[in-house]
Design an enzyme around this catalytic site. Structure first.
Site, PDB file in Angstrom:
ATOM      1  N   GLN A   1       0.828  -1.203   0.000  1.00 42.07           N
ATOM      2  CA  GLN A   1       0.000   0.000   0.000  1.00 42.07           C
ATOM      3  C   GLN A   1       0.866   1.259   0.000  1.00 42.07           C
ATOM      4  O   GLN A   1       0.537   2.251  -0.651  1.00 42.07           O
ATOM      5  CB  GLN A   1      -0.915  -0.004   1.231  1.00 42.07           C
ATOM      6  CG  GLN A   1      -1.914   1.126   1.292  1.00 42.07           C
ATOM      7  CD  GLN A   1      -3.100   0.894   0.381  1.00 42.07           C
ATOM      8  OE1 GLN A   1      -3.330  -0.219  -0.060  1.00 42.07           O
ATOM      9  NE2 GLN A   1      -3.847   1.939   0.086  1.00 42.07           N
ATOM     10  N   GLU A   2       1.958   1.202   0.721  1.00 40.69           N
ATOM     11  CA  GLU A   2       2.828   2.373   0.852  1.00 40.69           C
ATOM     12  C   GLU A   2       3.696   2.608  -0.382  1.00 40.69           C
ATOM     13  O   GLU A   2       3.840   3.748  -0.830  1.00 40.69           O
ATOM     14  CB  GLU A   2       3.737   2.212   2.077  1.00 40.69           C
ATOM     15  CG  GLU A   2       3.015   2.294   3.410  1.00 40.69           C
ATOM     16  CD  GLU A   2       2.600   3.714   3.772  1.00 40.69           C
ATOM     17  OE1 GLU A   2       2.910   4.644   3.006  1.00 40.69           O
ATOM     18  OE2 GLU A   2       1.957   3.882   4.823  1.00 40.69           O
TER      19      GLU A   2
END
Length: 484
Positions: A337-338
């Site tokens: 996600q990051e």
């Protein structure tokens, strides 16, 4: 759930029984005339689905429908299902059928709301399910292996060693799944050519891709597959020949229970709209036409059917996940996600590295080189642990993780504000789901961020809201394909 290729139990026998004329082919599915239990009395149409808020789909784990690649769930069915669920305003949950023979029974038992898998529309099947509008049209092809020295042979010599006409199948064994309509089609061919065709039956938990690989490896001599699936396999197994047609054109569709007319109508309306968009054909081409990307994916260590890997940083993530007591697949979902596993990634705000630490935060947790994967992940986990300490009042372990993630994303102060707003408005300040998450969303509105209990002001609450949801949803995919 990690699915592995199971042992094959192959029983070869000659089919003598006469069978009905016509093409009952199937897109990797069930035979058109197989004996399936009568539909169960499950009543769950669109209204009940929307009330529940979840669209439950049944699919198959293979190289075109649904799989994991470089940490991202992919597949023709997966991408279309995601678009359908969004169109209907529903959360998507996918159940993988371990045996293709179980699809219809699982649907009629209520284990899913639809079969999202390439099924050929046939008259016998219409008695069991309701088909959607077709997604595409294809035909069945004979999949056979060319001679070992085929590259050095002239074309006419290659042709001599291949079956180029269905009439030549007499007394030549064809390997197919026992209850597949590929087998049904071969039975029909017997009547059409007036000769016996030996069939070797393979268990229903073996996918078409795996059976084709058996042809490539010389374990079996030939099989039958939908031409578009066979064509994709040929791009990375050039030794295959798929030129011999064994059926006419077929319509490939999804299916719902017969007592779900509202859902059927909604899906058909969506399909009609999708087919008018370029995106629909981009998705189809990605999985059935784009030979270069398919070749690189199939050869990758990070394709879930090849290995139990999510990214090249699995070992680093596993070592650090144990420090915080998390499943390494969950931490992987957050890191995806990051940064999508790019250690050089940098956000608009200046956060960098796999887990995206701000320079001040990195220094605070002892990270001297934010682009170093080992340092960055170790520092990120240390910071997550500190965030978690802010929510000791939250007793439920899963809820505490959600608060921790939200705080990691937007800061603990904003999460505290949302907790105080939730309590002020009669909601549970210690439960993220449908309580605090609703008030983190409201902190973009002046009415709420100027409230007396709010101390940290405005925040774009949609970001932490989606951040938490996306990480948990992706984790569900990881659990299906990657062993703990």
């Amino acid at each position: 759930m990690k699915l592995k290729r199971s042992a094959l139990f192959i029983v070869v026998f000659i089919i003598f029984a006469a069978c009905s004329q016509g093409d009952n082919g199937s897109g990797d599915g069930l035979a058109g005339t197989q004996q399936v239990p009568k539909p169960y009395k499950i009543s769950r149409d669109l209204e009940a689905i929307k009330k529940d808020g979840v669209l439950h789909a049944i699919s198959i784990y293979n190289s075109t429908s649904y799989f994991l690649y470089k940490g991202m769930p992919m597949g023709f069915e997966y991408e279309l299902l995601s678009r359908l669920a969004k169109n209907l305003g529903l959360e998507l949950k996918i159940t993988i059928a371990e045996d293709i023979d179980d699809l219809f029974e699982m649907l009629n038992k209520g284990e899913g709301d639809l079969i999202a898998y390439g099924l050929t529309i046939t008259e016998p099947r219409k008695k069991l399910v309701s088909f959607t509008e077709n997604h595409y049209v294809t035909h069945q092809a004979l999949v056979q292996r060319m001679p070992d020295n085929w590259r050095s042979l002239p074309g006419y010599k290659i042709d001599k060693q291949l079956i180029s006409n269905t009439l030549e199948l007499s007394n030549d064994t064809v390997w197919v799944r026992e209850n597949s309509s590929y087998a049904e089609r071969i039975k029909n061919l017997e009547n059409e050519i007036g000769a016996d065709i030996p069939i070797a039956h393979i268990n229903g938990n073996v996918t078409t891709d795996e059976i084709i690989k058996m042809v490539v490896d010389g374990e079996i001599e030939r099989t039958v597959a939908d031409h578009n699936i066979a064509a994709i396999n040929k791009t990375y197994y050039p030794i295959l020949n798929i030129d011999t047609r064994v059926s006419f054109s077929q319509r490939i569709a999804w299916a719902v229970r017969q007592n779900s007319p509202q859902l059927l109508k909604a899906i058909n309306k969506w399909i009609e709209k999708e087919k008018k968009s370029d995106d629909y054909y981009v998705i189809y081409n990605k999985y059935f036409k784009n030979t270069r990307s398919n070749r690189s994916r199939i050869k990758s260590d990070f394709y879930s059917k090849n290995s139990n890997k999510i990214s090249k940083y699995d070992d680093i993530i596993k070592a650090n996940a144990s420090e915080i007591g998390w499943d390494w697949r969950f931490l992987s979902s957050q890191i995806y996600q990051e940064s999508r596993f790019d250690p050089k990634a940098e956000s608009w705000a200046g956060a960098t590295g796999l887990i995206q630490l701000m320079p001040a935060t990195a220094k605070e947790v002892g990270v001297s080189n934010n682009h170093n994967p080992e340092q960055n992940v170790a520092g990120g986990v240390k910071y997550l642990d500190r965030m978690r300490d802010n929510f000791e009042v939250v007793k439920d372990s899963i809820q505490k993780i959600k608060f921790t993630l939200a705080a990691f994303n937007c800061g603990a102060g904003h999460v505290y504000d949302a907790m105080r707003l939730a309590e002020k408005n009669g909601r549970n300040p210690h439960v993220w789901d449908e309580n605090v998450e609703e008030y983190i969303l409201k902190l973009k509105d002046k009415k709420y961020y100027l409230d007396d209990v709010v101390r940290h002001g405005f925040v774009r609450g949609r970001e932490p809201y989606n951040y938490v949801r996306d990480i948990f949803l992706r984790y569900e995919h990881y659990k299906k394909f990657i062993e703990e």
